[in-house]
Design a protein around this motif. Sequence first.
Motif, PDB file in Angstrom:
ATOM      1  N   ARG A  85       0.826  -1.209   0.000  1.00  0.00           N
ATOM      2  CA  ARG A  85       0.000   0.000   0.000  1.00  0.00           C
ATOM      3  C   ARG A  85       0.863   1.263   0.000  1.00  0.00           C
ATOM      4  NH1 ARG A  85      -5.323  -1.174   0.973  1.00  0.00           N
ATOM      5  NH2 ARG A  85      -5.733  -3.296   1.692  1.00  0.00           N
ATOM      6  N   ALA A 148      -3.330  -6.125  -2.546  1.00  0.00           N
ATOM      7  CA  ALA A 148      -3.290  -4.987  -1.623  1.00  0.00           C
ATOM      8  C   ALA A 148      -2.977  -3.690  -2.364  1.00  0.00           C
ATOM      9  CB  ALA A 148      -2.245  -5.237  -0.530  1.00  0.00           C
ATOM     10  N   TYR A 149      -2.053  -3.761  -3.324  1.00  0.00           N
ATOM     11  CA  TYR A 149      -1.653  -2.583  -4.107  1.00  0.00           C
ATOM     12  C   TYR A 149      -2.850  -2.044  -4.895  1.00  0.00           C
ATOM     13  CZ  TYR A 149       1.111   0.240  -7.416  1.00  0.00           C
ATOM     14  OH  TYR A 149       1.636   1.266  -8.178  1.00  0.00           O
ATOM     15  N   ASP A 151      -6.042  -2.580  -4.428  1.00  0.00           N
ATOM     16  CA  ASP A 151      -7.083  -2.080  -3.541  1.00  0.00           C
ATOM     17  C   ASP A 151      -6.757  -0.673  -3.062  1.00  0.00           C
ATOM     18  OD1 ASP A 151      -9.478  -2.517  -1.744  1.00  0.00           O
ATOM     19  OD2 ASP A 151      -7.927  -2.144  -0.241  1.00  0.00           O
ATOM     20  N   GLU A 152      -5.497  -0.447  -2.699  1.00  0.00           N
ATOM     21  CA  GLU A 152      -5.092   0.887  -2.251  1.00  0.00           C
ATOM     22  C   GLU A 152      -5.172   1.898  -3.388  1.00  0.00           C
ATOM     23  OE1 GLU A 152      -3.776   3.706   0.594  1.00  0.00           O
ATOM     24  OE2 GLU A 152      -4.570   1.661   0.767  1.00  0.00           O
ATOM     25  N   GLN A 156      -7.366   5.187  -3.357  1.00  0.00           N
ATOM     26  CA  GLN A 156      -6.718   6.476  -3.578  1.00  0.00           C
ATOM     27  C   GLN A 156      -7.423   7.250  -4.691  1.00  0.00           C
ATOM     28  OE1 GLN A 156      -2.944   6.674  -5.676  1.00  0.00           O
ATOM     29  NE2 GLN A 156      -2.094   7.999  -4.094  1.00  0.00           N
TER      30      GLN A 156
END
Length: 443
Positions: A85, A148-149, A151-152, A156
């Motif tokens: 993230r 995770a990347y 999703d962040e 954002q």
Amino acid sequence: MPPPVPAISPRLRSKLRTLAKTQSKAVERTYATLLSLEGYNALTAAARKDIFDSIAFSADLWFQCLLDGKPPADPVMDRTAAFARRRVHQNVPLRSLLRAFRLGARELWRTCTELAEADPALAHELLFEVSPYLLDYFDAMAEHIAEAYLDEQHQQARWRGSLLQQLYDLVFHAPDDAARFRETVEALGLDATLPRIALAVDLDLRDHAPSVREEALDRFALGAARHFEIKPDALVRVWHRERLVFWLPCVRGDSMTRNDQRTADHAAALTRAEPRVLSIGIGLMNEGARGWAASVEEALKAVDFAPRAKGTDDEPATRVHRFSSIAIEESVRSSANVLRYLVSLAEQLATEADLLATLEAWFASGQRRRQTAEALGVHPNTLDYRLERIETLLGAKLDDAHWIARLDIALKLRGVTSAAGHDARKKEKKARAGTKKAKGAAH
């Protein structure tokens, strides 16, 4: 989740325990390689330390899983996701992040093969037990961090979109709320005190369905950021009055003139590279919510009112229009009495044939009589007579700088007024045709 951990022999366990305490060379090699990847090569010192720590943590975690004989617990996986993230906010591309994991796996395997070289008895176990686990483990971890990347990144984008809408409302509907403007700009990671220049871009998006138009605008914004030599996040973008509006950061300490020229040069390069750009209007440098709004209005006026020169095959017409080129005319247009006076000058000349064309040719030739006569195809004496007639009608002096400025602006204003009137007549004619058609259909 990572795959089941294979059981390893006491001999290998002993070697791996020692290796886990001295694997700093593998971490350093991985770190040195990462710094050449896109996104990693422009990080701050603090971010680089975070990268180094995450590499060391990942290496320690893999060794620990092998030694403990069990996969990482949920809190450890959450910490790994937190690394991913943070890479979003550090502008590290996902492909570079995944590449980093592959490089880390390669370095760890390289370290393990050194064990086999020193102790051939371990080669079979490393090859058939540890190697498959290493590949499966890092494949599972890469999938975990990618999730995770992304999703962040999604969060954002939603958060940034909300802030941009709030910024839009402040600039165009509440420009006097300086405190909220500053808070919103700073929440976007930008300097609220830095002056900016607005661009109004006419884009041809006819071949893009509404469902994919936002994606097309995103791609265009990335290309624009490259041409203006700024980071994509520094390019503030909104959609306003059917045009794409950018607010570009200026170079602090540089003059308005230099920032204006630099922006025009970059915009020209963008139009050459992007055929979908129909035109670009450039406002003047300004700051604060009211200043941002003023620059947008100027950019829109530049698109609407800047003179359109006809291009040639050798020199195409420019699609970049600067408000600074029409600033004097616009200041005149804002004063009704001055505007009427200057327009009346041109109207007075329109009462006699050829006088307006003569004056326009004279200005186009840089007030050089021989070139003007040649452009008009008349004898120099005829030109002299016409210029004297202009002076007589207006009580002007064509060798007086003040009169030259007045007449130049008067002609430009008349050109804009004539063009606007032509457009209005076309719309009126179209409207009448539509009404007539509707009446015919009714009967």
